[in-house]
Design an enzyme around this catalytic site. Structure first.
Site, PDB file in Angstrom:
ATOM      1  N   ASP A  36       2.166 -43.627  -1.373  1.00 23.51           N
ATOM      2  CA  ASP A  36       1.890 -42.518  -2.298  1.00 23.51           C
ATOM      3  C   ASP A  36       0.434 -42.589  -2.765  1.00 23.51           C
ATOM      4  O   ASP A  36      -0.192 -43.651  -2.719  1.00 23.51           O
ATOM      5  CB  ASP A  36       2.777 -42.639  -3.553  1.00 23.51           C
ATOM      6  CG  ASP A  36       4.204 -42.150  -3.304  1.00 23.51           C
ATOM      7  OD1 ASP A  36       4.434 -41.403  -2.340  1.00 23.51           O
ATOM      8  OD2 ASP A  36       5.080 -42.521  -4.102  1.00 23.51           O
ATOM      9  N   ARG A  63       0.645 -36.782   4.155  1.00 24.53           N
ATOM     10  CA  ARG A  63       1.335 -35.827   3.281  1.00 24.53           C
ATOM     11  C   ARG A  63       0.265 -35.152   2.422  1.00 24.53           C
ATOM     12  O   ARG A  63      -0.547 -35.833   1.783  1.00 24.53           O
ATOM     13  CB  ARG A  63       2.318 -36.582   2.386  1.00 24.53           C
ATOM     14  CG  ARG A  63       2.875 -35.718   1.268  1.00 24.53           C
ATOM     15  CD  ARG A  63       3.511 -36.554   0.167  1.00 24.53           C
ATOM     16  NE  ARG A  63       4.771 -37.129   0.566  1.00 24.53           N
ATOM     17  CZ  ARG A  63       5.337 -38.155  -0.080  1.00 24.53           C
ATOM     18  NH1 ARG A  63       4.710 -38.722  -1.091  1.00 24.53           N
ATOM     19  NH2 ARG A  63       6.487 -38.629   0.312  1.00 24.53           N
TER      20      ARG A  63
HETATM   21  P1  FDA Z   1       2.831 -25.489  -7.826  1.00 25.61           P
HETATM   22  O1  FDA Z   1       2.614 -26.438  -8.954  1.00 25.61           O
HETATM   23  O2  FDA Z   1       1.893 -24.350  -7.646  1.00 25.61           O
HETATM   24  O3  FDA Z   1       4.308 -24.961  -7.928  1.00 25.61           O
HETATM   25  C1  FDA Z   1       4.809 -23.928  -7.097  1.00 25.61           C
HETATM   26  C2  FDA Z   1       6.197 -23.560  -7.588  1.00 25.61           C
HETATM   27  O4  FDA Z   1       7.083 -24.655  -7.374  1.00 25.61           O
HETATM   28  C3  FDA Z   1       6.268 -23.308  -9.094  1.00 25.61           C
HETATM   29  O5  FDA Z   1       5.951 -21.992  -9.401  1.00 25.61           O
HETATM   30  C4  FDA Z   1       7.693 -23.662  -9.401  1.00 25.61           C
HETATM   31  O6  FDA Z   1       8.562 -22.604  -9.017  1.00 25.61           O
HETATM   32  C5  FDA Z   1       7.967 -24.802  -8.461  1.00 25.61           C
HETATM   33  N1  FDA Z   1       7.743 -26.112  -9.089  1.00 25.61           N
HETATM   34  C6  FDA Z   1       6.720 -26.977  -8.843  1.00 25.61           C
HETATM   35  N2  FDA Z   1       6.871 -28.111  -9.560  1.00 25.61           N
HETATM   36  C7  FDA Z   1       8.013 -27.955 -10.268  1.00 25.61           C
HETATM   37  C8  FDA Z   1       8.720 -28.788 -11.179  1.00 25.61           C
HETATM   38  N3  FDA Z   1       8.282 -29.998 -11.521  1.00 25.61           N
HETATM   39  N4  FDA Z   1       9.856 -28.308 -11.729  1.00 25.61           N
HETATM   40  C9  FDA Z   1      10.333 -27.087 -11.384  1.00 25.61           C
HETATM   41  N5  FDA Z   1       9.713 -26.259 -10.519  1.00 25.61           N
HETATM   42  C10 FDA Z   1       8.574 -26.695  -9.969  1.00 25.61           C
HETATM   43  N6  FDA Z   1       1.400 -35.976  -6.205  1.00 25.61           N
HETATM   44  C11 FDA Z   1       0.500 -36.979  -6.190  1.00 25.61           C
HETATM   45  O7  FDA Z   1      -0.506 -36.916  -6.897  1.00 25.61           O
HETATM   46  N7  FDA Z   1       0.717 -38.080  -5.380  1.00 25.61           N
HETATM   47  C12 FDA Z   1       1.796 -38.171  -4.539  1.00 25.61           C
HETATM   48  O8  FDA Z   1       1.935 -39.162  -3.825  1.00 25.61           O
HETATM   49  C13 FDA Z   1       2.740 -37.099  -4.552  1.00 25.61           C
HETATM   50  N8  FDA Z   1       3.854 -37.129  -3.753  1.00 25.61           N
HETATM   51  C14 FDA Z   1       4.622 -35.987  -3.644  1.00 25.61           C
HETATM   52  C15 FDA Z   1       5.664 -35.934  -2.686  1.00 25.61           C
HETATM   53  C16 FDA Z   1       6.361 -34.763  -2.487  1.00 25.61           C
HETATM   54  C17 FDA Z   1       7.430 -34.711  -1.425  1.00 25.61           C
HETATM   55  C18 FDA Z   1       6.055 -33.604  -3.271  1.00 25.61           C
HETATM   56  C19 FDA Z   1       6.778 -32.305  -3.037  1.00 25.61           C
HETATM   57  C20 FDA Z   1       5.099 -33.679  -4.235  1.00 25.61           C
HETATM   58  C21 FDA Z   1       4.380 -34.863  -4.446  1.00 25.61           C
HETATM   59  N9  FDA Z   1       3.389 -34.931  -5.433  1.00 25.61           N
HETATM   60  C22 FDA Z   1       2.512 -35.996  -5.410  1.00 25.61           C
HETATM   61  C23 FDA Z   1       3.325 -33.905  -6.509  1.00 25.61           C
HETATM   62  C24 FDA Z   1       2.325 -32.811  -6.210  1.00 25.61           C
HETATM   63  O9  FDA Z   1       1.010 -33.310  -6.358  1.00 25.61           O
HETATM   64  C25 FDA Z   1       2.499 -31.620  -7.185  1.00 25.61           C
HETATM   65  O10 FDA Z   1       2.269 -32.066  -8.491  1.00 25.61           O
HETATM   66  C26 FDA Z   1       3.860 -30.961  -7.117  1.00 25.61           C
HETATM   67  O11 FDA Z   1       4.329 -30.864  -5.815  1.00 25.61           O
HETATM   68  C27 FDA Z   1       3.801 -29.524  -7.733  1.00 25.61           C
HETATM   69  O12 FDA Z   1       2.927 -28.723  -7.011  1.00 25.61           O
HETATM   70  P2  FDA Z   1       3.382 -27.610  -5.932  1.00 25.61           P
HETATM   71  O13 FDA Z   1       2.623 -27.902  -4.690  1.00 25.61           O
HETATM   72  O14 FDA Z   1       4.837 -27.583  -5.780  1.00 25.61           O
HETATM   73  O15 FDA Z   1       2.795 -26.240  -6.435  1.00 25.61           O
END
Ligand code: FDA
Length: 341
Positions: A167, A218
């Site tokens: 991670d 990732r």
């Molecule tokens: P965005 O924040 O724009 O969200 C898009 C939509 O997704 C929102 O409008 C909402 O509908 C939904 N959504 C997103 N987060 C939500 C939540 N918590 N609760 C409810 N709905 C939500 N970060 C990092 O810094 N180091 C890492 O190693 C990882 N590892 C990791 C693994 C995996 C499999 C995922 C999916 C994510 C991570 N992350 C991470 C977290 C990542 O950096 C980020 O904070 C989250 O994925 C939220 O961003 P989105 O890309 O989903 O987009």
């Protein structure tokens, strides 16, 4: 929490920060105005690193709402969740919750936890790999300790074809994390991948430097509280950076894990991979357990590979706080659960 980074001390030759930087970290919008969502995100992330707040919230237990995102406090609970997700055609990625350990004994305990986890996933023939945080393996005690611990886990995972993803944590750990990843790849280790965060200015150049290694990366937007000296403060810039990184990674020879719940980006990725004839052996979608479960299933129904990240353990507080910060509206269900007690 990440240390404030001095201008010119970004540790990489990435993109320059925008000239019109706001005066403080995330939470401040264009023209220096504080947006309510940005402020909430900033406050929640500040509390995520606070051990007193952790003790208070942990007292109320998973019922506060953490159980929505955490696949159990025990390995048995997590394995049951993974079994169910596998039955629905979803791959999984198991993580033992915990980070920023301050002693060798705690890091050793984490190694034992992961050894048990790898053995259990193999015994049960689950479609699941693991992800690990270097600060859980002792990075803040010593970089050599974290490296030795990770190597032990990779040696155990390799004969069983198990994959281990490192991670990505706060920006002050990016250099050490990518340095270790590079050493492993150039040393011929195949069953390891890592994470790049689209919010960091340096990431475009990090990606370029990793591509010759045929990396398994990732891509995420980034979940920590970072200074505008190192990370785009505005969401629109982070989203744009994400798409650029994704397209670059997908057209290289590596494997790309598109880890986002952002439907617009996911649909863009689908169109892009079709247009460039990039097969499902070269990428997968990844989402977090408890976030957009219907979207996860609808992508599987459309024939795309989807992995769900399932985390378990009793040290769920900082992980839970990052999930709240990603969508401050999640605070509403925390509030409802508190009132229900
Ligand atoms: P965005 O924040 O724009 O969200 C898009 C939509 O997704 C929102 O409008 C909402 O509908 C939904 N959504 C997103 N987060 C939500 C939540 N918590 N609760 C409810 N709905 C939500 N970060 C990092 O810094 N180091 C890492 O190693 C990882 N590892 C990791 C693994 C995996 C499999 C995922 C999916 C994510 C991570 N992350 C991470 C977290 C990542 O950096 C980020 O904070 C989250 O994925 C939220 O961003 P989105 O890309 O989903 O987009």
């Amino acid at each position: 929490m990440s240390d404030p980074v001095r201008p010119g001390d970004r540790g990489g030759a990435g993109v320059e920060p925008p000239a019109d930087l706001p005066p403080s970290a995330t939470g401040v919008g264009r023209r220096g105005r504080v947006s309510p969502a940005g402020l909430a995100r900033s406050l929640i992330l500040a509390a995520a690193g606070n051990r007193i707040a952790e003790a208070v919230v942990a007292r109320y237990g998973m019922r506060l709402g953490a159980s929505r995102f955490v696949a159990g406090e025990t390995m048995d609970e997590c394995v049951a969740v993974i079994r169910g997700l596998n039955r629905e055609g979803l791959r999984c990625n198991a993580t033992v919750l915990g980070e920023a350990v301050r002693s060798r004994a705690d890091a050793d305990q984490a190694v034992r936890d992961y050894q048990l986890l790898l053995a259990r996933l193999a015994d049960e023939q689950l479609t699941a790999n693991v992800a690990v945080k270097l600060t859980l393996l002792g990075l803040e005690v010593g970089a050599e300790l974290a490296e030795a611990n990770l190597t032990q886990l990779l040696d155990l995972a390799s004969p069983r074809q198990q994959f281990v993803r490192i991670d990505m944590e706060e920006s002050r750990h990016v250099e050490a994390t990518l340095g270790l990843y590079r050493r492993l790849r150039t040393g011929g280790v195949g069953n390891v991948g890592t994470v790049l965060q689209a919010y960091l200015y340096r990431t475009a150049s990090d990606l370029e430097s990793l591509l010759p290694l045929g990396p398994n990366l990732r891509l995420v937007k980034g979940a920590y509280r970072e200074s505008p000296q190192v990370a785009f403060p505005r969401k629109a810039d982070v989203d744009r950076s994400y798409v650029q990184l994704m397209e670059r990674a997908l057209t290289s020879s590596g494997y790309t894990a598109i880890a986002t719940h952002d439907e617009a980006i996911i649909e863009h990725a689908i169109g892009f991979t079709r247009a460039h004839r990039i097969g499902p052996d070269r990428f997968e979608f990844q989402m977090l357990y408890g976030v957009r479960p219907q979207l996860q299933r609808s992508l599987v129904a459309r024939g795309f590979p989807v992995l769900v990240a399932t985390s378990f353990g009793t040290r769920w507080y900082p992980f839970f706080m990052r999930r709240l910060a990603e969508r401050p509206a999640n605070l509403l269900f925390l509030g409802r659960n508190l009132l229900r007690r």
